[in-house]
Write an enzyme that holds these catalytic residues in place. Structure first.
Site, PDB file in Angstrom:
ATOM      1  N   ASN A  43     112.693  42.173  53.939  1.00 18.37           N
ATOM      2  CA  ASN A  43     113.578  42.391  53.885  1.00 18.37           C
ATOM      3  C   ASN A  43     114.989  42.525  53.701  1.00 18.37           C
ATOM      4  O   ASN A  43     115.967  42.449  53.620  1.00 18.37           O
ATOM      5  CB  ASN A  43     113.728  43.061  52.396  1.00 18.37           C
ATOM      6  CG  ASN A  43     112.481  42.579  51.064  1.00 18.37           C
ATOM      7  OD1 ASN A  43     112.493  41.729  50.506  1.00 18.37           O
ATOM      8  ND2 ASN A  43     112.042  43.812  50.732  1.00 18.37           N
ATOM      9  N   HIS A 129     113.629  46.420  38.295  1.00 15.15           N
ATOM     10  CA  HIS A 129     112.364  46.784  39.328  1.00 15.15           C
ATOM     11  C   HIS A 129     112.151  48.487  38.617  1.00 15.15           C
ATOM     12  O   HIS A 129     112.752  49.022  38.147  1.00 15.15           O
ATOM     13  CB  HIS A 129     113.882  47.691  41.098  1.00 15.15           C
ATOM     14  CG  HIS A 129     113.201  47.840  41.774  1.00 15.15           C
ATOM     15  ND1 HIS A 129     112.651  49.085  42.229  1.00 15.15           N
ATOM     16  CD2 HIS A 129     112.227  47.260  42.623  1.00 15.15           C
ATOM     17  CE1 HIS A 129     111.894  49.350  43.011  1.00 15.15           C
ATOM     18  NE2 HIS A 129     111.875  48.138  43.314  1.00 15.15           N
ATOM     19  N   GLU A 171     119.306  44.211  37.268  1.00 15.80           N
ATOM     20  CA  GLU A 171     119.442  43.294  38.044  1.00 15.80           C
ATOM     21  C   GLU A 171     120.135  42.355  38.107  1.00 15.80           C
ATOM     22  O   GLU A 171     120.518  41.437  37.571  1.00 15.80           O
ATOM     23  CB  GLU A 171     118.017  43.438  39.482  1.00 15.80           C
ATOM     24  CG  GLU A 171     116.308  44.764  39.136  1.00 15.80           C
ATOM     25  CD  GLU A 171     115.994  44.067  39.919  1.00 15.80           C
ATOM     26  OE1 GLU A 171     115.495  43.065  40.938  1.00 15.80           O
ATOM     27  OE2 GLU A 171     114.442  44.598  39.127  1.00 15.80           O
ATOM     28  N   SER A 175     113.792  41.171  42.382  1.00 13.73           N
ATOM     29  CA  SER A 175     113.656  41.176  43.519  1.00 13.73           C
ATOM     30  C   SER A 175     112.153  39.753  43.186  1.00 13.73           C
ATOM     31  O   SER A 175     111.981  39.785  44.564  1.00 13.73           O
ATOM     32  CB  SER A 175     113.398  42.162  42.903  1.00 13.73           C
ATOM     33  OG  SER A 175     112.169  42.760  42.398  1.00 13.73           O
ATOM     34  N   ASP A 200     121.897  46.812  39.343  1.00 13.97           N
ATOM     35  CA  ASP A 200     121.538  46.908  40.634  1.00 13.97           C
ATOM     36  C   ASP A 200     121.635  45.724  41.423  1.00 13.97           C
ATOM     37  O   ASP A 200     120.463  44.532  41.151  1.00 13.97           O
ATOM     38  CB  ASP A 200     120.066  47.203  40.679  1.00 13.97           C
ATOM     39  CG  ASP A 200     118.973  47.217  41.424  1.00 13.97           C
ATOM     40  OD1 ASP A 200     119.683  47.107  42.751  1.00 13.97           O
ATOM     41  OD2 ASP A 200     117.373  48.098  41.527  1.00 13.97           O
ATOM     42  N   HIS A 203     119.394  43.157  45.543  1.00 11.20           N
ATOM     43  CA  HIS A 203     119.353  41.947  46.543  1.00 11.20           C
ATOM     44  C   HIS A 203     120.121  40.532  46.013  1.00 11.20           C
ATOM     45  O   HIS A 203     120.383  39.434  46.349  1.00 11.20           O
ATOM     46  CB  HIS A 203     118.130  41.439  45.560  1.00 11.20           C
ATOM     47  CG  HIS A 203     116.649  42.425  45.788  1.00 11.20           C
ATOM     48  ND1 HIS A 203     115.687  41.841  46.283  1.00 11.20           N
ATOM     49  CD2 HIS A 203     116.493  42.971  44.903  1.00 11.20           C
ATOM     50  CE1 HIS A 203     115.394  42.700  46.541  1.00 11.20           C
ATOM     51  NE2 HIS A 203     115.720  43.479  44.962  1.00 11.20           N
ATOM     52  N   LYS A 235     118.234  46.269  53.230  1.00  7.85           N
ATOM     53  CA  LYS A 235     117.214  45.367  52.811  1.00  7.85           C
ATOM     54  C   LYS A 235     118.782  44.238  53.867  1.00  7.85           C
ATOM     55  O   LYS A 235     118.783  43.936  54.421  1.00  7.85           O
ATOM     56  CB  LYS A 235     117.969  44.202  51.466  1.00  7.85           C
ATOM     57  CG  LYS A 235     116.565  44.957  50.457  1.00  7.85           C
ATOM     58  CD  LYS A 235     116.334  44.155  49.046  1.00  7.85           C
ATOM     59  CE  LYS A 235     114.904  45.145  48.878  1.00  7.85           C
ATOM     60  NZ  LYS A 235     114.920  46.677  48.634  1.00  7.85           N
TER      61      LYS A 235
END
Length: 381
Positions: A43, A129, A171, A175, A200, A203, A235
């Site tokens: 990642n 997640h 998110e 992910s 979140d 990413h 990440k």
């Protein structure tokens, strides 16, 4: 008569046999420092984990502050290094404040549990997640799980609630498939119903938005008083740790109430120093965010996907776990390691290859990855 002793762990053998039969057995692989394959399972979206300046940041922090933080941040584990980084990261993404945790997982646990309670309805996307899911489970709050990306379902949950408070959890970039959440619409619904929106950005930071400032910033939502974001440092920033960003009162409350902050050892100085150095590199090279998405687009074309990825994640759904494992093995034979996502990480019937592009891929590496992917997928046709 002597009774036979049955181990209380005897059931583990049957559980393992069932997982093996379903191609769901996991094993640990020891990664070497230098491997002769191109790793597209990691990642490290911007390729900063091995960047000289990031390594130097970790070394310098260790030299000054030592190998560990020595305690929880409320006791001895809070250094000037931690707070300088928090200030810099908050400024970068447009938040009022930031609080660093030991991991992205503990940041999500802390944010969800400390900002909820029995009087707060949690509305959580079904594909969130595991750290967000576990936060909901630990919160002792009533929880409604909504269909992925379904704004109308969120609206209905908020409109029908009996609790005085509510928090919608999502998110920004999911992910497993790299798709974007409908954040503007979710925020509009939250504001209509007096709910907090928790996003979140694990990413999103480093990949979306101007210079990698995240999807919240990209959509003009940074700094809104009814949005709290979380992110990981492991990440795009190539280090380790997690962070909660939002209004200053949120930071103060988490210091008092987030158990995964209060009772956990502070993030090691090396990780803080590395993350801060990575942030400086990203600030100086904002084109990295665009480059990683361009590389993801090239991988998606090689896989025959019709849609251009929204992020660094390229998800190639193949169906059954054994099919995905075979395709990953074929990629490895061609010199490229890719991720394999199987249940329970993804729904049954959607096992997949998960590739993560990197901004640092050279043209030759990108060409190798594309050829390996095409060969692996051709083998199954």
């Amino acid at each position: 008569m002597t009774r036979a002793v049955v181990s209380p762990l005897a059931w583990l053998a049957d559980a393992e046999a069932r997982r093996r039969e379903a191609s769901l057995r996991r094993t640990l692989r020891v990664r070497g420092a230098c491997e002769p394959v191109l790793d597209l399972a990691r990642n490290d979206y911007l390729g900063l984990a091995e960047h000289p300046e990031v390594i130097a940041g970790a070394v310098e922090a260790t030299r000054i502050w030592g190998g560990g933080s020595t305690g929880s941040r409320l006791v001895t584990g809070n250094t000037a290094l931690h707070e300088e980084f928090e200030t810099a990261l908050a400024g970068f993404v447009g938040a009022e404040s930031a609080l660093v945790f030991s991991s992205g997982y503990t940041a999500n646990l802390g944010a969800v549990t400390a900002l909820s309670g029995a009087d707060c309805l949690l509305v959580s996307d079904e594909l969130n997640h595991a750290s967000l899911v576990d936060g909901c489970r630990l919160s002792r709050s009533p929880v409604r799980i909504t269909t992925h990306g379904d704004v109308d379902a969120v609206r209905a949950a908020l409109a029908g609630r009996e609790q005085p408070r509510a928090m919608v959890i999502t998110e920004s970039v999911f992910s497993t498939d790299g798709r974007l959440a409908p954040l503007r619409d979710l925020h509009r619904v939250c504001r209509e119903h007096g709910a907090l929106l928790l996003v979140d950005e694990a990413h999103g930071v480093g990949v979306r938005g101007a210079g990698g400032r995240g999807l919240v910033h990209e959509l003009g939502l940074a700094g809104e008083p009814d949005i709290v974001t979380t992110a990981t440092l492991s990440k795009a920033l190539g280090s380790q740790g997690g962070v909660v960003l939002g209004p200053e009162p949120v930071r103060a409350h988490l210091i008092d109430a987030a158990r995964s902050f209060i009772f956990d050892t502070g993030l090691a100085p090396a990780a803080v120093g590395a993350a801060h150095a990575a942030l400086r590199v990203l600030t100086a090279q904002p084109e990295l965010a665009t480059r990683v998405r361009d590389n993801a687009a090239a991988l998606a074309r090689a896989a025959g996907l019709s849609e251009t990825p929204d992020s660094a994640v390229v998800s190639v759904i193949l169906g059954e776990p054994d099919v995905a494992l075979t395709a990953a093995a074929r990629c490895l034979e061609h010199g490229v390691r890719v991720g394999v996502f199987r249940p329970p990480t993804v729904p049954v019937g959607t096992s997949r290859l998960r590739l993560t592009a990197r901004a640092s891929l050279t043209p030759d590496e990108l060409d190798l990855a594309c050829r390996a992917l095409q060969a692996a997928l051709a083998d199954r046709s």
